[in-house]
Design an enzyme around this catalytic site. Structure first.
Site, short mmCIF file in Angstrom:
data_model
loop_
_atom_site.label_atom_id
_atom_site.label_comp_id
_atom_site.label_asym_id
_atom_site.label_seq_id
_atom_site.Cartn_x
_atom_site.Cartn_y
_atom_site.Cartn_z
N TYR A 1 -10.48 -3.30 -12.98
CA TYR A 1 -10.42 -4.29 -11.91
C TYR A 1 -10.78 -3.70 -10.53
O TYR A 1 -10.25 -4.12 -9.52
CB TYR A 1 -9.03 -4.94 -11.87
CG TYR A 1 -8.65 -5.61 -13.16
CD1 TYR A 1 -9.30 -6.77 -13.58
CD2 TYR A 1 -7.66 -5.08 -13.99
CE1 TYR A 1 -8.97 -7.38 -14.79
CE2 TYR A 1 -7.33 -5.69 -15.19
CZ TYR A 1 -7.99 -6.84 -15.58
OH TYR A 1 -7.66 -7.44 -16.77
N CYS B 1 -14.64 -4.72 8.49
CA CYS B 1 -14.26 -5.18 9.81
C CYS B 1 -13.13 -6.20 9.66
O CYS B 1 -13.35 -7.40 9.83
CB CYS B 1 -15.47 -5.79 10.49
SG CYS B 1 -15.20 -6.00 12.23
N GLU B 2 -11.97 -5.69 9.27
CA GLU B 2 -10.84 -6.54 8.96
C GLU B 2 -9.58 -5.68 8.86
O GLU B 2 -9.57 -4.71 8.10
CB GLU B 2 -11.12 -7.25 7.61
CG GLU B 2 -9.97 -8.01 7.08
CD GLU B 2 -10.40 -9.06 6.04
OE1 GLU B 2 -11.56 -9.48 6.02
OE2 GLU B 2 -9.51 -9.46 5.28
N GLY C 1 -7.48 -4.79 -21.37
CA GLY C 1 -8.52 -4.41 -20.42
C GLY C 1 -8.06 -3.15 -19.70
O GLY C 1 -8.55 -2.05 -19.93
N GLY D 1 -2.61 -6.92 -21.71
CA GLY D 1 -1.44 -6.77 -20.86
C GLY D 1 -0.69 -5.47 -20.94
O GLY D 1 0.27 -5.28 -20.18
N1 LLP Z 1 -6.75 -11.63 -22.10
C1 LLP Z 1 -6.57 -12.61 -21.22
C2 LLP Z 1 -6.64 -14.00 -21.68
C3 LLP Z 1 -6.31 -12.34 -19.87
O1 LLP Z 1 -6.13 -13.34 -19.03
C4 LLP Z 1 -6.28 -10.99 -19.43
C5 LLP Z 1 -6.07 -10.66 -18.03
C6 LLP Z 1 -6.49 -9.97 -20.39
C7 LLP Z 1 -6.71 -10.34 -21.72
C8 LLP Z 1 -6.49 -8.52 -20.03
O2 LLP Z 1 -5.29 -8.09 -19.48
P1 LLP Z 1 -5.04 -6.53 -19.21
O3 LLP Z 1 -4.93 -5.81 -20.56
O4 LLP Z 1 -6.18 -5.99 -18.44
O5 LLP Z 1 -3.77 -6.49 -18.46
N2 LLP Z 1 -7.24 -8.81 -11.40
C9 LLP Z 1 -5.89 -8.47 -11.81
C10 LLP Z 1 -5.70 -8.61 -13.30
C11 LLP Z 1 -5.93 -10.02 -13.77
C12 LLP Z 1 -5.77 -10.08 -15.25
C13 LLP Z 1 -6.03 -11.44 -15.73
N3 LLP Z 1 -6.06 -11.55 -17.13
C14 LLP Z 1 -5.60 -7.04 -11.38
O6 LLP Z 1 -6.44 -6.45 -10.68
O7 LLP Z 1 -4.54 -6.50 -11.66
#
Ligand code: LLP
Length: 432
Positions: free
Chosen positions: A391, A362-363, A293, A249
């Site tokens: 992502y 096409c959207e 992430g 996060g």
């Molecule tokens: N751990 C868990 C249990 C999670 O659910 C997530 C993200 C992470 C770690 C990693 O979070 P980060 O460090 O990347 O913020 N598709 C969305 C993000 C969805 C994240 C869901 N979970 C986007 O494109 O922003």
């Protein structure tokens, strides 16, 4: 300034990645193209690990949340830095295994793991299964018993912390599909159940507050709450759990308007909070795992496009269409996510107009960004989106049967393909 760190502008006014001209990269590999900087990824992993070592008395681990960017070379880089990974599906687990990621460093997540998923994880020796709900706990016990194995688990807790108001709220965050709820006491029931199951070995707890968090408060608060839960578990059940996974996060800057703390600074504060709360409660400081992430890969990546049609609608707006779109970056269509766009051949030029960047699908909803200040732009120009390392590739699709772009890694002045560009045959490969 979004053009900083590994991004620069050379004597020709071109955008560079670790000194390599992006115009040359586009010429060599074509567009649309994901470009990633290896050293940036490695530095992000290292600085976070160092922050854990400084602040967490009994150490810890960075487990890269591979949902942000999943392909073999990414797992290889992560593994070679001594880090682990978070996977949310057997597909991610398979890719990690194929890349040689040691399975004992893998954390298996997901709110709906099937019996087949659980079997696959146990058979392959995944390090920790992060159990999400009662049904899964019982299913895992049954599968582990059948295989004659013990499943090492973390239990996912929903601590009810709102990342944006900083408050420990009593209702809102209970409404989550993930994890055991703290507020209702479900967590303690689950712990009691887990401790009674012969093929389950409860190692610790997990929580994930939110993604793209800018302030340290919510995660510090979560750390304090979670150590408190571990203390309470020891009081009630006589078991001192030894692992605490605080999820991911850490926020990153997508535009000049974002000012997050560097993830490692944030981590150090969170690690100190874990150590201090444990010590204050005379509890052994747990081994701390974090699962970032976005903060590991987002800034390391950019996407190169070629501009196609430029449609000027007087007094309305100008659409600049590119040869990619929601197929390689669905984040604007999904979340109106902000990005910084640059013209790589005129990276130092001042903007002269404000445009909407539209994708090739096409959207009408296939937009990549609105209200983008750009220097004069015409068909054939290159256009780069910065901070697309997280992502984007992992959320890409073949909508409209567009082949997915290649991923090129830049390291030490060299470029190499780490994911090949899809072909039309690839797109139709499963069709009978
Ligand atoms: N751990 C868990 C249990 C999670 O659910 C997530 C993200 C992470 C770690 C990693 O979070 P980060 O460090 O990347 O913020 N598709 C969305 C993000 C969805 C994240 C869901 N979970 C986007 O494109 O922003």
């Amino acid at each position: 300034m979004m053009i900083s760190g590994h991004l620069g502008v050379n004597f020709a006014g071109h955008l560079t990645v670790s000194g390599v001209d992006t115009v040359d990269i586009a010429k060599e590999y074509g567009t649309p193209l994901y470009v990633m900087d290896e050293q940036t990824i490695r530095e992000n992993l290292r600085s976070l690990k160092e922050a854990i070592d400084r602040s967490c008395k009994n150490g810890g681990r960075v487990a890269f949340a591979s949902k942000a960017c999943s392909f073999k070379e990414m797992y290889r880089i992560v593994a070679s830095e001594g880090c682990g990974t978070d996977v949310v599906s057997c597909g991610e687990m398979y890719t990690a295994m194929q890349a040689g990621m040691p399975l004992d460093r893998v954390y298996f997540h997901g709110n709906n793991k099937t019996d087949a998923d659980l079997r696959y994880a146990l058979e392959n020796g995944v390090g920790r299964i992060v159990v999400d709900n009662f049904d899964e706990l019982r299913a895992l016990e049954a599968v582990a018993a059948e295989l004659g194995k013990t499943a090492a688990i973390l239990m996912r807790v929903t601590p009810g912390i709102d990342a944006h108001t900083h408050s420990f709220i009593r209702t809102g965050q209970i409404d989550s599909k993930f994890g055991f709820t703290l507020e209702t006491g479900e967590v303690y029931e689950a712990v009691e159940t887990a401790l009674s199951l012969p093929h389950i070995d409860l190692k610790g707890l997990h929580c994930h507050v939110a993604s793209q968090i800018f302030d340290e408060e919510p995660m510090i608060h979560a750390a304090e709450v979670m150590v408190g839960v571990m203390v309470e578990i020891k009081n009630r059940f006589g078991r001192a759990l030894s692992e605490l996974n605080l999820g991911g996060g850490f926020g990153i800057a997508y535009t000049d308007e974002d000012h997050p703390k560097p993830a490692h600074e944030y981590m150090e504060l969170v690690g100190n909070a874990v150590t201090k709360t444990a010590e204050n409660n005379d509890f052994p400081t747990p081994f701390v795992i974090v699962e970032p992430g976005r903060s590991i890969v987002a800034a390391a990546g950019l996407t190169l496009y070629t501009v196609g049609g430029v449609k000027r609608i007087p007094n309305v707006r100008t659409y600049v269409s590119v040869d990619g779109g929601m197929t390689d970056n669905p984040r604007y269509a999904l979340y109106q996510a902000a990005y910084t766009a640059v013209l790589p051949e005129k990276a130092a030029a001042e903007p002269t107009e404000t445009v909407t960047i539209s994708g090739h699908c096409c959207e009408s909803g296939d937009l990549l960004q609105e209200n983008v200040p750009l220097p004069a732009v015409k068909r054939g120009d290159l256009l780069a989106f910065l901070t697309t390392g997280a992502y984007n590739y992992s959320m890409s699709s073949n909508y409209n049967r567009y082949p997915k772009p290649a991923v090129v890694m830049v390291n030490d002045g060299e470029t190499r393909v780490v994911v090949r560009r899809e072909t039309f045959e690839d797109v139709a490969r499963n069709d009978i």
